[in-house]
Design a protein around this motif. Structure first.
Motif, PDB file in Angstrom:
ATOM      1  N   HIS A  65       0.841  -1.202   0.000  1.00 19.98           N
ATOM      2  CA  HIS A  65       0.000   0.000   0.000  1.00 19.98           C
ATOM      3  C   HIS A  65       0.874   1.249   0.000  1.00 19.98           C
ATOM      4  O   HIS A  65       1.984   1.226   0.520  1.00 19.98           O
ATOM      5  CB  HIS A  65      -0.849   0.104   1.280  1.00 19.98           C
ATOM      6  CG  HIS A  65      -1.630  -1.107   1.625  1.00 19.98           C
ATOM      7  ND1 HIS A  65      -1.539  -1.721   2.847  1.00 19.98           N
ATOM      8  CD2 HIS A  65      -2.517  -1.819   0.903  1.00 19.98           C
ATOM      9  CE1 HIS A  65      -2.358  -2.771   2.876  1.00 19.98           C
ATOM     10  NE2 HIS A  65      -2.956  -2.856   1.707  1.00 19.98           N
ATOM     11  N   HIS A  67       1.030   4.548   2.009  1.00 20.65           N
ATOM     12  CA  HIS A  67       0.523   5.105   3.266  1.00 20.65           C
ATOM     13  C   HIS A  67       0.722   6.618   3.263  1.00 20.65           C
ATOM     14  O   HIS A  67       1.433   7.156   2.417  1.00 20.65           O
ATOM     15  CB  HIS A  67       1.240   4.442   4.453  1.00 20.65           C
ATOM     16  CG  HIS A  67       0.765   3.036   4.726  1.00 20.65           C
ATOM     17  ND1 HIS A  67       0.347   2.618   5.963  1.00 20.65           N
ATOM     18  CD2 HIS A  67       0.643   1.952   3.911  1.00 20.65           C
ATOM     19  CE1 HIS A  67      -0.013   1.326   5.900  1.00 20.65           C
ATOM     20  NE2 HIS A  67       0.167   0.892   4.676  1.00 20.65           N
ATOM     21  N   HIS A  83      -3.412   4.084   5.494  1.00 23.27           N
ATOM     22  CA  HIS A  83      -3.431   4.071   4.029  1.00 23.27           C
ATOM     23  C   HIS A  83      -3.691   5.482   3.494  1.00 23.27           C
ATOM     24  O   HIS A  83      -4.532   6.201   4.028  1.00 23.27           O
ATOM     25  CB  HIS A  83      -4.533   3.153   3.507  1.00 23.27           C
ATOM     26  CG  HIS A  83      -4.296   1.708   3.816  1.00 23.27           C
ATOM     27  ND1 HIS A  83      -5.083   0.694   3.314  1.00 23.27           N
ATOM     28  CD2 HIS A  83      -3.338   1.110   4.560  1.00 23.27           C
ATOM     29  CE1 HIS A  83      -4.620  -0.467   3.756  1.00 23.27           C
ATOM     30  NE2 HIS A  83      -3.568  -0.243   4.522  1.00 23.27           N
ATOM     31  N   ASN A  85      -5.456   8.038   1.596  1.00 28.50           N
ATOM     32  CA  ASN A  85      -6.874   7.955   1.265  1.00 28.50           C
ATOM     33  C   ASN A  85      -7.467   9.333   1.044  1.00 28.50           C
ATOM     34  O   ASN A  85      -8.360   9.781   1.766  1.00 28.50           O
ATOM     35  CB  ASN A  85      -7.589   7.215   2.416  1.00 28.50           C
ATOM     36  CG  ASN A  85      -9.056   7.022   2.147  1.00 28.50           C
ATOM     37  OD1 ASN A  85      -9.516   7.043   1.006  1.00 28.50           O
ATOM     38  ND2 ASN A  85      -9.817   6.834   3.226  1.00 28.50           N
ATOM     39  N   HIS A  91     -11.522   1.046   2.377  1.00 27.91           N
ATOM     40  CA  HIS A  91     -10.449   0.182   1.899  1.00 27.91           C
ATOM     41  C   HIS A  91     -11.038  -0.884   0.967  1.00 27.91           C
ATOM     42  O   HIS A  91     -12.157  -1.349   1.156  1.00 27.91           O
ATOM     43  CB  HIS A  91      -9.742  -0.499   3.082  1.00 27.91           C
ATOM     44  CG  HIS A  91      -8.700  -1.470   2.639  1.00 27.91           C
ATOM     45  ND1 HIS A  91      -7.485  -1.053   2.146  1.00 27.91           N
ATOM     46  CD2 HIS A  91      -8.705  -2.827   2.550  1.00 27.91           C
ATOM     47  CE1 HIS A  91      -6.782  -2.131   1.796  1.00 27.91           C
ATOM     48  NE2 HIS A  91      -7.500  -3.207   2.036  1.00 27.91           N
ATOM     49  N   TRP A  94      -8.087  -2.415  -5.633  1.00 25.11           N
ATOM     50  CA  TRP A  94      -7.907  -1.372  -6.652  1.00 25.11           C
ATOM     51  C   TRP A  94      -8.854  -1.624  -7.831  1.00 25.11           C
ATOM     52  O   TRP A  94      -8.906  -2.725  -8.365  1.00 25.11           O
ATOM     53  CB  TRP A  94      -6.461  -1.368  -7.139  1.00 25.11           C
ATOM     54  CG  TRP A  94      -6.183  -0.231  -8.087  1.00 25.11           C
ATOM     55  CD1 TRP A  94      -6.365  -0.238  -9.437  1.00 25.11           C
ATOM     56  CD2 TRP A  94      -5.703   1.069  -7.743  1.00 25.11           C
ATOM     57  NE1 TRP A  94      -6.024   0.991  -9.960  1.00 25.11           N
ATOM     58  CE2 TRP A  94      -5.613   1.807  -8.953  1.00 25.11           C
ATOM     59  CE3 TRP A  94      -5.336   1.689  -6.550  1.00 25.11           C
ATOM     60  CZ2 TRP A  94      -5.162   3.128  -8.989  1.00 25.11           C
ATOM     61  CZ3 TRP A  94      -4.890   3.009  -6.594  1.00 25.11           C
ATOM     62  CH2 TRP A  94      -4.806   3.711  -7.801  1.00 25.11           C
ATOM     63  N   HIS A 100      -8.915   2.742  -1.495  1.00 32.05           N
ATOM     64  CA  HIS A 100      -8.073   3.901  -1.209  1.00 32.05           C
ATOM     65  C   HIS A 100      -7.126   4.142  -2.376  1.00 32.05           C
ATOM     66  O   HIS A 100      -6.745   3.199  -3.072  1.00 32.05           O
ATOM     67  CB  HIS A 100      -7.220   3.650   0.048  1.00 32.05           C
ATOM     68  CG  HIS A 100      -8.012   3.407   1.301  1.00 32.05           C
ATOM     69  ND1 HIS A 100      -7.608   2.509   2.271  1.00 32.05           N
ATOM     70  CD2 HIS A 100      -9.172   3.966   1.733  1.00 32.05           C
ATOM     71  CE1 HIS A 100      -8.500   2.533   3.264  1.00 32.05           C
ATOM     72  NE2 HIS A 100      -9.450   3.392   2.962  1.00 32.05           N
ATOM     73  N   GLY A 102      -4.160   4.450  -2.148  1.00 35.39           N
ATOM     74  CA  GLY A 102      -2.931   3.697  -1.872  1.00 35.39           C
ATOM     75  C   GLY A 102      -3.111   2.196  -1.877  1.00 35.39           C
ATOM     76  O   GLY A 102      -2.170   1.455  -1.557  1.00 35.39           O
ATOM     77  N   ASP A 103      -4.282   1.719  -2.269  1.00 34.15           N
ATOM     78  CA  ASP A 103      -4.556   0.279  -2.228  1.00 34.15           C
ATOM     79  C   ASP A 103      -4.014  -0.438  -3.474  1.00 34.15           C
ATOM     80  O   ASP A 103      -4.782  -0.836  -4.360  1.00 34.15           O
ATOM     81  CB  ASP A 103      -6.062   0.025  -2.093  1.00 34.15           C
ATOM     82  CG  ASP A 103      -6.586   0.365  -0.713  1.00 34.15           C
ATOM     83  OD1 ASP A 103      -5.772   0.580   0.199  1.00 34.15           O
ATOM     84  OD2 ASP A 103      -7.823   0.417  -0.569  1.00 34.15           O
ATOM     85  N   ASP A 147      -3.397  -8.827   1.769  1.00 32.11           N
ATOM     86  CA  ASP A 147      -4.548  -7.933   1.896  1.00 32.11           C
ATOM     87  C   ASP A 147      -5.801  -8.744   1.558  1.00 32.11           C
ATOM     88  O   ASP A 147      -5.876  -9.348   0.483  1.00 32.11           O
ATOM     89  CB  ASP A 147      -4.376  -6.767   0.912  1.00 32.11           C
ATOM     90  CG  ASP A 147      -5.399  -5.659   1.105  1.00 32.11           C
ATOM     91  OD1 ASP A 147      -6.559  -5.959   1.429  1.00 32.11           O
ATOM     92  OD2 ASP A 147      -5.019  -4.487   0.920  1.00 32.11           O
ATOM     93  N   THR A 154      -7.669  -1.583   6.936  1.00 35.12           N
ATOM     94  CA  THR A 154      -6.298  -2.028   6.655  1.00 35.12           C
ATOM     95  C   THR A 154      -6.173  -3.220   5.712  1.00 35.12           C
ATOM     96  O   THR A 154      -5.080  -3.509   5.233  1.00 35.12           O
ATOM     97  CB  THR A 154      -5.612  -2.449   7.979  1.00 35.12           C
ATOM     98  OG1 THR A 154      -6.352  -3.556   8.516  1.00 35.12           O
ATOM     99  CG2 THR A 154      -5.586  -1.321   8.985  1.00 35.12           C
TER     100      THR A 154
END
Ligand SMILES: [Cu+2]
Ligand SMILES: [Zn+2]
Length: 167
Positions: A65, A67, A83, A85, A91, A94, A100, A102-103, A147, A154
């Protein structure tokens, strides 16, 4: 010099990022691991291409991710915060309905602990003025576990074994 080349050079000078800026950062080991490797980010036009090469992971699946903070100083990597966001979304995976910025998802380490991941998106930029897209100043975390794309906020990805300061 041909006029076409000149025009291209002028374009590069005006919009430096569109001609391919590449930043390479080390993967720093966290949580008493030997995690290593490099993360390479290239801006090409409106896309950012990430090439991640990680070493010394435990074989199997690991979450990756972006963050919110580019600070890897804590021994357990928690200094990078949660993360990234900017859209205040849930969350997730993708490209799914909720995720997010950042996911990134998961990568798989082979039996020797090596993993490679190439990721491409036009939702990020390297150093542009749009804070909802700019990944410079953020941190990237490689987790101990996978994940699950569901657990909030998270993904239940476990500890933080690798950390990248995207400067
Ligand atoms: Cu994470
Ligand atoms: Zn997330």
């Amino acid at each position: 010099m041909k006029s076409k080349t000149l025009a291209l050079l002028a374009g590069c000078a005006l919009f430096a990022v569109s001609c391919g800026t590449t930043n390479t950062y080390p993967v720093l080991s966290k949580s008493n691991t030997q995690t290593g490797g490099t993360a390479k980010f290239t801006q090409k036009g409106d896309e950012v291409i990430m090439k991640l090469a990680v070493t010394n992971l435990t074989p199997g699946i690991h979450a990756v991710h972006i963050h919110e903070k580019g600070d890897c100083s804590a021994a357990d990597g928690t200094s990078t915060g949660g993360h990234w966001n900017p859209a205040k979304d849930d969350h997730g995976k993708w490209g799914a309905e909720h995720f997010h910025m950042g996911d990134i998802g998961n990568l798989t380490a082979d039996g020797s602990g090596n993993a490679m991941l190439t990721f491409k998106t036009s939702k990020w930029c390297l150093g542009c003025t749009d804070a909802s897209k700019n990944i410079i100043g953020k941190g990237m975390i490689i987790h101990a576990a996978a994940d699950d794309f569901h657990t909030q906020p998270t993904g239940n990805a476990g500890g933080r074994v690798g950390c990248v300061e995207i400067k």
